[in-house]
Design a protein around this motif. Sequence first.
Motif, PDB file in Angstrom:
ATOM      1  N   VAL A 101      -3.039   6.186  -3.407  1.00  0.00           N
ATOM      2  CA  VAL A 101      -3.999   5.983  -4.490  1.00  0.00           C
ATOM      3  C   VAL A 101      -4.673   7.296  -4.895  1.00  0.00           C
ATOM      4  O   VAL A 101      -4.795   7.608  -6.080  1.00  0.00           O
ATOM      5  CB  VAL A 101      -5.059   4.933  -4.074  1.00  0.00           C
ATOM      6  N   VAL A 102      -5.101   8.080  -3.901  1.00  0.00           N
ATOM      7  CA  VAL A 102      -5.903   9.266  -4.197  1.00  0.00           C
ATOM      8  C   VAL A 102      -5.041  10.497  -4.448  1.00  0.00           C
ATOM      9  O   VAL A 102      -5.237  11.221  -5.418  1.00  0.00           O
ATOM     10  CB  VAL A 102      -6.893   9.534  -3.036  1.00  0.00           C
ATOM     11  N   SER A 103      -4.077  10.746  -3.569  1.00  0.00           N
ATOM     12  CA  SER A 103      -3.367  12.019  -3.607  1.00  0.00           C
ATOM     13  C   SER A 103      -2.116  12.026  -4.454  1.00  0.00           C
ATOM     14  O   SER A 103      -1.607  13.081  -4.778  1.00  0.00           O
ATOM     15  CB  SER A 103      -2.989  12.440  -2.185  1.00  0.00           C
ATOM     16  N   PHE A 104      -1.575  10.877  -4.788  1.00  0.00           N
ATOM     17  CA  PHE A 104      -0.336  10.873  -5.571  1.00  0.00           C
ATOM     18  C   PHE A 104      -0.672  11.377  -6.971  1.00  0.00           C
ATOM     19  O   PHE A 104      -1.427  10.757  -7.700  1.00  0.00           O
ATOM     20  CB  PHE A 104       0.256   9.469  -5.640  1.00  0.00           C
ATOM     21  N   PRO A 105      -0.131  12.523  -7.362  1.00  0.00           N
ATOM     22  CA  PRO A 105      -0.572  13.140  -8.624  1.00  0.00           C
ATOM     23  C   PRO A 105      -0.062  12.387  -9.850  1.00  0.00           C
ATOM     24  O   PRO A 105       1.025  11.841  -9.851  1.00  0.00           O
ATOM     25  CB  PRO A 105       0.044  14.533  -8.551  1.00  0.00           C
ATOM     26  N   ASN A 106      -0.892  12.377 -10.849  1.00  0.00           N
ATOM     27  CA  ASN A 106      -0.498  11.797 -12.146  1.00  0.00           C
ATOM     28  C   ASN A 106      -0.234  12.952 -13.097  1.00  0.00           C
ATOM     29  O   ASN A 106      -1.138  13.663 -13.483  1.00  0.00           O
ATOM     30  CB  ASN A 106      -1.613  10.898 -12.686  1.00  0.00           C
ATOM     31  N   HIS A 107       1.016  13.084 -13.468  1.00  0.00           N
ATOM     32  CA  HIS A 107       1.403  14.206 -14.325  1.00  0.00           C
ATOM     33  C   HIS A 107       2.591  13.773 -15.154  1.00  0.00           C
ATOM     34  O   HIS A 107       3.326  12.858 -14.784  1.00  0.00           O
ATOM     35  CB  HIS A 107       1.747  15.418 -13.457  1.00  0.00           C
ATOM     36  N   VAL A 153      -0.883  -1.411  23.985  1.00  0.00           N
ATOM     37  CA  VAL A 153      -0.551  -2.359  22.912  1.00  0.00           C
ATOM     38  C   VAL A 153      -1.756  -2.548  21.989  1.00  0.00           C
ATOM     39  O   VAL A 153      -1.617  -2.595  20.763  1.00  0.00           O
ATOM     40  CB  VAL A 153      -0.071  -3.702  23.501  1.00  0.00           C
ATOM     41  N   ALA A 154      -2.959  -2.614  22.574  1.00  0.00           N
ATOM     42  CA  ALA A 154      -4.166  -2.743  21.753  1.00  0.00           C
ATOM     43  C   ALA A 154      -4.361  -1.500  20.877  1.00  0.00           C
ATOM     44  O   ALA A 154      -4.715  -1.607  19.698  1.00  0.00           O
ATOM     45  CB  ALA A 154      -5.391  -2.950  22.653  1.00  0.00           C
ATOM     46  N   GLY A 155      -4.092  -0.332  21.448  1.00  0.00           N
ATOM     47  CA  GLY A 155      -4.201   0.905  20.666  1.00  0.00           C
ATOM     48  C   GLY A 155      -3.181   0.965  19.544  1.00  0.00           C
ATOM     49  O   GLY A 155      -3.474   1.486  18.461  1.00  0.00           O
ATOM     50  N   TYR A 156      -1.989   0.405  19.787  1.00  0.00           N
ATOM     51  CA  TYR A 156      -0.973   0.387  18.735  1.00  0.00           C
ATOM     52  C   TYR A 156      -1.386  -0.521  17.581  1.00  0.00           C
ATOM     53  O   TYR A 156      -1.124  -0.209  16.414  1.00  0.00           O
ATOM     54  CB  TYR A 156       0.379  -0.061  19.311  1.00  0.00           C
ATOM     55  N   ILE A 157      -2.047  -1.633  17.893  1.00  0.00           N
ATOM     56  CA  ILE A 157      -2.534  -2.529  16.840  1.00  0.00           C
ATOM     57  C   ILE A 157      -3.556  -1.796  15.970  1.00  0.00           C
ATOM     58  O   ILE A 157      -3.511  -1.866  14.738  1.00  0.00           O
ATOM     59  CB  ILE A 157      -3.128  -3.818  17.451  1.00  0.00           C
ATOM     60  N   VAL A 158      -4.474  -1.066  16.618  1.00  0.00           N
ATOM     61  CA  VAL A 158      -5.455  -0.277  15.860  1.00  0.00           C
ATOM     62  C   VAL A 158      -4.752   0.798  15.040  1.00  0.00           C
ATOM     63  O   VAL A 158      -5.093   1.046  13.882  1.00  0.00           O
ATOM     64  CB  VAL A 158      -6.489   0.343  16.828  1.00  0.00           C
ATOM     65  N   TRP A 159      -3.716   1.427  15.636  1.00  0.00           N
ATOM     66  CA  TRP A 159      -2.977   2.473  14.934  1.00  0.00           C
ATOM     67  C   TRP A 159      -2.296   1.926  13.681  1.00  0.00           C
ATOM     68  O   TRP A 159      -2.264   2.596  12.646  1.00  0.00           O
ATOM     69  CB  TRP A 159      -1.952   3.124  15.857  1.00  0.00           C
ATOM     70  N   ILE A 160      -1.750   0.712  13.751  1.00  0.00           N
ATOM     71  CA  ILE A 160      -1.084   0.113  12.591  1.00  0.00           C
ATOM     72  C   ILE A 160      -2.074   0.009  11.422  1.00  0.00           C
ATOM     73  O   ILE A 160      -1.747   0.342  10.280  1.00  0.00           O
ATOM     74  CB  ILE A 160      -0.503  -1.274  12.944  1.00  0.00           C
ATOM     75  N   PHE A 161      -3.300  -0.436  11.712  1.00  0.00           N
ATOM     76  CA  PHE A 161      -4.299  -0.530  10.648  1.00  0.00           C
ATOM     77  C   PHE A 161      -4.617   0.852  10.072  1.00  0.00           C
ATOM     78  O   PHE A 161      -4.664   1.026   8.854  1.00  0.00           O
ATOM     79  CB  PHE A 161      -5.576  -1.203  11.167  1.00  0.00           C
ATOM     80  N   LEU A 162      -4.835   1.838  10.944  1.00  0.00           N
ATOM     81  CA  LEU A 162      -5.144   3.184  10.470  1.00  0.00           C
ATOM     82  C   LEU A 162      -3.974   3.786   9.694  1.00  0.00           C
ATOM     83  O   LEU A 162      -4.173   4.474   8.681  1.00  0.00           O
ATOM     84  CB  LEU A 162      -5.506   4.085  11.657  1.00  0.00           C
ATOM     85  N   TYR A 163      -2.757   3.531  10.160  1.00  0.00           N
ATOM     86  CA  TYR A 163      -1.544   4.046   9.532  1.00  0.00           C
ATOM     87  C   TYR A 163      -1.398   3.519   8.106  1.00  0.00           C
ATOM     88  O   TYR A 163      -1.173   4.279   7.163  1.00  0.00           O
ATOM     89  CB  TYR A 163      -0.353   3.631  10.399  1.00  0.00           C
ATOM     90  N   GLU A 164      -1.566   2.216   7.950  1.00  0.00           N
ATOM     91  CA  GLU A 164      -1.411   1.618   6.622  1.00  0.00           C
ATOM     92  C   GLU A 164      -2.566   1.998   5.691  1.00  0.00           C
ATOM     93  O   GLU A 164      -2.362   2.236   4.504  1.00  0.00           O
ATOM     94  CB  GLU A 164      -1.285   0.095   6.726  1.00  0.00           C
ATOM     95  N   ILE A 165      -3.785   2.079   6.226  1.00  0.00           N
ATOM     96  CA  ILE A 165      -4.919   2.507   5.400  1.00  0.00           C
ATOM     97  C   ILE A 165      -4.724   3.953   4.951  1.00  0.00           C
ATOM     98  O   ILE A 165      -5.013   4.310   3.800  1.00  0.00           O
ATOM     99  CB  ILE A 165      -6.247   2.324   6.171  1.00  0.00           C
ATOM    100  N   GLY A 166      -4.202   4.792   5.862  1.00  0.00           N
ATOM    101  CA  GLY A 166      -3.921   6.179   5.503  1.00  0.00           C
ATOM    102  C   GLY A 166      -2.887   6.287   4.395  1.00  0.00           C
ATOM    103  O   GLY A 166      -3.041   7.086   3.460  1.00  0.00           O
ATOM    104  N   HIS A 167      -1.833   5.466   4.464  1.00  0.00           N
ATOM    105  CA  HIS A 167      -0.816   5.487   3.411  1.00  0.00           C
ATOM    106  C   HIS A 167      -1.371   4.979   2.080  1.00  0.00           C
ATOM    107  O   HIS A 167      -1.028   5.514   1.016  1.00  0.00           O
ATOM    108  CB  HIS A 167       0.401   4.667   3.822  1.00  0.00           C
ATOM    109  N   LEU A 170       1.915  19.114  -1.109  1.00  0.00           N
ATOM    110  CA  LEU A 170       0.934  18.808  -0.078  1.00  0.00           C
ATOM    111  C   LEU A 170       0.960  17.321   0.263  1.00  0.00           C
ATOM    112  O   LEU A 170       0.877  16.945   1.439  1.00  0.00           O
ATOM    113  CB  LEU A 170      -0.462  19.224  -0.550  1.00  0.00           C
ATOM    114  N   TYR A 171       1.079  16.470  -0.773  1.00  0.00           N
ATOM    115  CA  TYR A 171       1.194  15.023  -0.550  1.00  0.00           C
ATOM    116  C   TYR A 171       2.393  14.708   0.338  1.00  0.00           C
ATOM    117  O   TYR A 171       2.286  13.923   1.289  1.00  0.00           O
ATOM    118  CB  TYR A 171       1.321  14.298  -1.898  1.00  0.00           C
TER     119      TYR A 171
END
Length: 198
Positions: free
Chosen positions: A125-131, A106-120, A75-76
């Motif tokens: 941090v949250v979804s990468f499983p520890n096993h 261009v302004a929307g792409y700048i906002v997208w970059i922030f959302l993209y990196e925060i999403g990654h 899923l990750y």
Amino acid sequence: MINIRTFWNGIKRLLGGNVCGLSAKEGTIVAGMFTLITSTIHLIFESGNLRYYIALTNLTSSEVDGSAFIMSFELYCYITMGLIGAGIFAVFILFLCIWKKIFWGVAGYIVWIFLYEIGHICLLVVSFPNHKNLIKTMYVLECFGLVFRILLQIYWLFFLTRHMVELYRIRRMAEDPSKIKKKAPPKLKFGNVVEMGV
């Protein structure tokens, strides 16, 4: 030790454009190309991870704990590949907006970059499983790639911001005709008889 004055002068040069021989528009195009290349590499990496864990599922015994790990990691990988695909689509939208000189793109792409990196970051941090079956070098490689990409995205944001400001000024001048300087026709000079040599 970094001098604050030289650091601030460097930031002014970045915001003023023409850094490393690139104008703001050229830097914005290169920023899009950077994101396109890194997204393609990341997509190949994640598809390789997915193939590895699908092969691991086929080889291991069907234990409940192991299968839960495989499904969560699967899923990750799917969510990450979907986010990368959306990022590639956003880059092509950016190229279209640069070509059409659309400020909001261009302004929307700048906002997208922030959302993209925060999403990654959240996915890592949250979804990468520890096993116990998880290879630790994969996690280290994911973290290194994320940090490296974020640092370079910060550099390219200077070009994106500068180009966005330029497009905004062009748009404002187009909306307000009084700000556009009208070119006066050149004045003709007529020489007198002495200057003409008559």
